[in-house]
Design a protein around this motif. Sequence first.
Motif, PDB file in Angstrom:
ATOM      1  N   VAL A   1      -7.635 -26.290 -19.403  1.00  0.00           N
ATOM      2  CA  VAL A   1      -9.122 -26.164 -19.865  1.00  0.00           C
ATOM      3  C   VAL A   1      -9.673 -27.905 -19.695  1.00  0.00           C
ATOM      4  N   LEU A   2     -10.452 -27.873 -19.757  1.00  0.00           N
ATOM      5  CA  LEU A   2     -10.829 -29.424 -19.142  1.00  0.00           C
ATOM      6  C   LEU A   2     -12.743 -29.444 -19.587  1.00  0.00           C
ATOM      7  N   LEU A   3     -12.751 -29.549 -21.063  1.00  0.00           N
ATOM      8  CA  LEU A   3     -13.602 -29.191 -21.668  1.00  0.00           C
ATOM      9  C   LEU A   3     -14.852 -30.620 -21.488  1.00  0.00           C
TER      10      LEU A   3
ATOM     11  N   PRO B   1      -4.079 -45.758 -18.006  1.00  0.00           N
ATOM     12  CA  PRO B   1      -5.772 -45.656 -16.548  1.00  0.00           C
ATOM     13  C   PRO B   1      -4.602 -44.499 -16.132  1.00  0.00           C
ATOM     14  N   TYR B   2      -6.264 -43.722 -15.703  1.00  0.00           N
ATOM     15  CA  TYR B   2      -6.253 -41.976 -14.999  1.00  0.00           C
ATOM     16  C   TYR B   2      -6.607 -41.820 -13.804  1.00  0.00           C
ATOM     17  N   TYR B   3      -7.830 -42.244 -13.696  1.00  0.00           N
ATOM     18  CA  TYR B   3      -8.531 -42.066 -12.377  1.00  0.00           C
ATOM     19  C   TYR B   3      -9.333 -43.723 -12.637  1.00  0.00           C
ATOM     20  N   LEU B   4      -9.125 -43.680 -11.090  1.00  0.00           N
ATOM     21  CA  LEU B   4     -10.331 -44.755 -10.874  1.00  0.00           C
ATOM     22  C   LEU B   4     -11.193 -43.476  -9.357  1.00  0.00           C
ATOM     23  N   TYR B   5     -12.544 -44.116  -9.750  1.00  0.00           N
ATOM     24  CA  TYR B   5     -13.657 -42.799  -8.889  1.00  0.00           C
ATOM     25  C   TYR B   5     -14.287 -43.639  -7.860  1.00  0.00           C
ATOM     26  N   GLN B   6     -13.672 -43.200  -7.530  1.00  0.00           N
ATOM     27  CA  GLN B   6     -15.230 -43.148  -5.860  1.00  0.00           C
ATOM     28  C   GLN B   6     -16.877 -42.673  -5.942  1.00  0.00           C
TER      29      GLN B   6
ATOM     30  N   GLY C   1     -12.648 -31.022  -3.767  1.00  0.00           N
ATOM     31  CA  GLY C   1     -12.435 -31.630  -5.569  1.00  0.00           C
ATOM     32  C   GLY C   1     -11.326 -33.301  -5.281  1.00  0.00           C
ATOM     33  N   LYS C   2     -10.866 -33.741  -6.642  1.00  0.00           N
ATOM     34  CA  LYS C   2      -9.943 -35.026  -5.825  1.00  0.00           C
ATOM     35  C   LYS C   2      -9.274 -35.406  -4.754  1.00  0.00           C
ATOM     36  N   ILE C   3      -9.755 -36.065  -3.897  1.00  0.00           N
ATOM     37  CA  ILE C   3      -8.681 -36.258  -3.050  1.00  0.00           C
ATOM     38  C   ILE C   3      -8.272 -38.206  -3.594  1.00  0.00           C
TER      39      ILE C   3
ATOM     40  N   ILE D   1     -18.934 -22.754 -15.990  1.00  0.00           N
ATOM     41  CA  ILE D   1     -17.430 -22.950 -15.799  1.00  0.00           C
ATOM     42  C   ILE D   1     -17.342 -23.405 -14.002  1.00  0.00           C
ATOM     43  N   THR D   2     -16.370 -24.337 -14.187  1.00  0.00           N
ATOM     44  CA  THR D   2     -16.735 -24.709 -12.537  1.00  0.00           C
ATOM     45  C   THR D   2     -14.605 -24.724 -12.533  1.00  0.00           C
ATOM     46  N   HIS D   3     -14.234 -23.361 -11.591  1.00  0.00           N
ATOM     47  CA  HIS D   3     -13.045 -23.015 -11.121  1.00  0.00           C
ATOM     48  C   HIS D   3     -13.256 -23.622  -9.488  1.00  0.00           C
ATOM     49  N   ARG D   4     -11.731 -24.951 -10.132  1.00  0.00           N
ATOM     50  CA  ARG D   4     -12.753 -25.275  -8.026  1.00  0.00           C
ATOM     51  C   ARG D   4     -10.392 -25.603  -8.130  1.00  0.00           C
ATOM     52  N   TYR D   5      -9.424 -25.626  -8.791  1.00  0.00           N
ATOM     53  CA  TYR D   5      -8.382 -25.514  -8.642  1.00  0.00           C
ATOM     54  C   TYR D   5      -7.709 -24.377  -9.020  1.00  0.00           C
ATOM     55  N   PRO D   6      -6.098 -24.830  -8.449  1.00  0.00           N
ATOM     56  CA  PRO D   6      -5.700 -22.530  -9.277  1.00  0.00           C
ATOM     57  C   PRO D   6      -5.696 -22.862 -10.435  1.00  0.00           C
ATOM     58  N   ASP D   7      -5.214 -23.853 -11.661  1.00  0.00           N
ATOM     59  CA  ASP D   7      -4.386 -23.740 -12.578  1.00  0.00           C
ATOM     60  C   ASP D   7      -5.247 -24.294 -13.566  1.00  0.00           C
ATOM     61  N   ARG D   8      -6.931 -25.101 -13.156  1.00  0.00           N
ATOM     62  CA  ARG D   8      -7.640 -25.471 -14.379  1.00  0.00           C
ATOM     63  C   ARG D   8      -8.457 -24.790 -14.231  1.00  0.00           C
ATOM     64  N   VAL D   9      -9.574 -25.006 -15.158  1.00  0.00           N
ATOM     65  CA  VAL D   9     -10.979 -25.263 -15.196  1.00  0.00           C
ATOM     66  C   VAL D   9     -11.729 -26.165 -15.616  1.00  0.00           C
ATOM     67  N   LEU D  10     -12.929 -26.198 -14.997  1.00  0.00           N
ATOM     68  CA  LEU D  10     -14.093 -27.005 -15.870  1.00  0.00           C
ATOM     69  C   LEU D  10     -15.118 -26.800 -16.928  1.00  0.00           C
ATOM     70  N   PHE D  11     -15.304 -26.897 -18.162  1.00  0.00           N
ATOM     71  CA  PHE D  11     -15.510 -26.226 -18.979  1.00  0.00           C
ATOM     72  C   PHE D  11     -17.214 -27.353 -19.494  1.00  0.00           C
TER      73      PHE D  11
ATOM     74  N   VAL E   1      -5.289 -28.658 -23.296  1.00  0.00           N
ATOM     75  CA  VAL E   1      -6.673 -28.166 -23.597  1.00  0.00           C
ATOM     76  C   VAL E   1      -6.866 -29.815 -23.360  1.00  0.00           C
ATOM     77  N   ARG E   2      -8.416 -30.498 -22.251  1.00  0.00           N
ATOM     78  CA  ARG E   2      -8.086 -31.584 -22.203  1.00  0.00           C
ATOM     79  C   ARG E   2      -9.942 -32.016 -22.774  1.00  0.00           C
ATOM     80  N   ILE E   3     -10.182 -32.769 -23.212  1.00  0.00           N
ATOM     81  CA  ILE E   3     -12.088 -33.242 -24.005  1.00  0.00           C
ATOM     82  C   ILE E   3     -12.071 -34.598 -23.722  1.00  0.00           C
TER      83      ILE E   3
ATOM     84  N   ILE F   1     -11.659 -40.060  -4.566  1.00  0.00           N
ATOM     85  CA  ILE F   1     -12.353 -39.626  -4.211  1.00  0.00           C
ATOM     86  C   ILE F   1     -13.162 -38.242  -4.472  1.00  0.00           C
ATOM     87  N   ASP F   2     -13.761 -38.072  -5.154  1.00  0.00           N
ATOM     88  CA  ASP F   2     -14.824 -36.861  -5.182  1.00  0.00           C
ATOM     89  C   ASP F   2     -14.924 -35.761  -4.004  1.00  0.00           C
ATOM     90  N   ALA F   3     -14.044 -35.315  -3.710  1.00  0.00           N
ATOM     91  CA  ALA F   3     -15.208 -35.288  -1.740  1.00  0.00           C
ATOM     92  C   ALA F   3     -16.266 -33.851  -1.791  1.00  0.00           C
TER      93      ALA F   3
HETATM   94  C1  LIG Z   1     -11.329 -33.439 -12.095  1.00  0.00           C
HETATM   95  C2  LIG Z   1     -11.897 -31.656 -12.218  1.00  0.00           C
HETATM   96  C3  LIG Z   1     -10.537 -31.140 -12.939  1.00  0.00           C
HETATM   97  C4  LIG Z   1      -9.491 -32.176 -13.664  1.00  0.00           C
HETATM   98  O1  LIG Z   1      -8.492 -32.721 -12.671  1.00  0.00           O
HETATM   99  P1  LIG Z   1      -7.396 -32.819 -12.577  1.00  0.00           P
HETATM  100  O2  LIG Z   1      -6.971 -33.857 -11.491  1.00  0.00           O
HETATM  101  O3  LIG Z   1      -6.337 -32.257 -12.554  1.00  0.00           O
HETATM  102  O4  LIG Z   1      -7.915 -34.276 -13.415  1.00  0.00           O
HETATM  103  C5  LIG Z   1     -11.179 -29.737 -12.989  1.00  0.00           C
HETATM  104  N1  LIG Z   1     -11.765 -29.301 -12.309  1.00  0.00           N
HETATM  105  C6  LIG Z   1     -12.491 -29.799 -11.808  1.00  0.00           C
HETATM  106  C7  LIG Z   1     -13.752 -28.624 -11.117  1.00  0.00           C
HETATM  107  C8  LIG Z   1     -12.633 -31.008 -12.045  1.00  0.00           C
HETATM  108  O5  LIG Z   1     -13.847 -31.606 -11.414  1.00  0.00           O
END
Ligand SMILES: *Cc1c(COP(=O)(O)O)cnc(C)c1O
Length: 440
Positions: A176-178, A296-301, A346-348, A119-129, A207-209, A339-341
Amino acid sequence: MAIFTKNQQEIATRIESETKQSNWVDWKWQVRHAIKSLEEFERLSGITFSPEEKVELQKTIDHFPLSITPYYLSLIDKKNYLNDPVFKQAFADTRELYVSPSEMKDPLSEDHDSPVPGITHRYPDRVLFLVSNVCAMYCRHCTRKRKVGDVDSIPSRTQIMDGLDYIRRTPQVRDVLLSGGDPFLLSDDYLDWILTELHKIPHVQVVRIGTRTPVVLPYRITEGLVTMLKKHHPVWINTHFNHVRELTDSSRKALAMLADAGIPLGNQSVLLAEVNDCPRLMKELVHQLVQNRVRPYYLYQCDLSEGLSHFRTPVGKGIEIIESLIGHTSGFAVPTYVIDAPGGGGKIPVMPNYLISWNTNKVILRNYEGVISTYQEPTNYSNSQCDMNCRDCNLELDLKGACESEAVGIEKLLADYDETIALVPANNERMNRREEYEEA
Ligand SMILES: *Cc1c(COP(=O)(O)O)cnc(C)c1O
């Protein structure tokens, strides 16, 4: 293009003589026959390398393993493979062994912001699983290269249960992002179990996949899978198309099945040198995506993961691409460039600037054509002081007693009810000196 092309037929027969279409479109057959060695790649693709090249390529795949589905292999244009976007995303490049000084194993510090493994809990309300470390195709530009094919990183059932426990006891988590690996490489039943457990948690709203199967293994999207997913709505899916060449009849069909199941679809592209670093190409890609009901949601550097230097572009290339989209095409076809810092910031979002200047009652804007306009601001706007008492506010927000989180970052500086006047980085020398004076 038909579902089973002549080229695919040829590759299939080289894998197993007399392979039928029904085998080719069986996703498990595709996974079983994923190409993992140079010899197999040469034999099936008809592309060959010199003995010297092979020595170097072997070193590369000993370090970063190779895996390509027969389907994705079949999209390579073997006459022009050196310029082929599919080949470049799938096949090893000896430049991967070069590690530039700014590159890191875990540039996003995902392993640091991890309360429990997976689990990566970086943002207040969502996690990467991370629920899977398996992928059908190993993208050469993978940001989690450190984990790919690493048997020690396979999440066990116990680890998944620990992750679920963390989400259960963390009421702030509403999304929750799977991800992985690719969650769709898990069996329908296993995924069904994870989604059922998540569904039971009252504070989990969506839930997002994240999956690349529509691109590299479209046959994974079966009737059985979508019927199962439909039981767990709201489920959102983000996939990962980088080039128009990846939108084949098979992948379009997979997308249609998901969209027909009521699943909102998004796409995350990675900006890759020599693959999709072209405004015209990206415009065509986003057009084809929206035609297939994918937003189209994100374009990542490209991240600073080890061995990706040859894929990286300057940030200006991304801005140039976004500049060529905003205004020029439908708003919903424009991804947010991020850009994912490094270090876990996180994503900027980094977008072109449209606000040119302003004074106390007027802003100066420019549009995509270069037209410069003024926007007159209201002179009689009275800013109501917010004391976070929504009950007495005329905006009638009824949060039904939901627990609100504290303001964070810039939001905190803007809020009336918070007295913070500055955000100061940790270990700021000037502040440390102040403490010394004050102690003295
Ligand atoms: C990308 C990411 C999210 C989801 O970010 P959104 O901007 O809401 O799409 C959540 N947690 C981590 C660690 C991420 O890298």
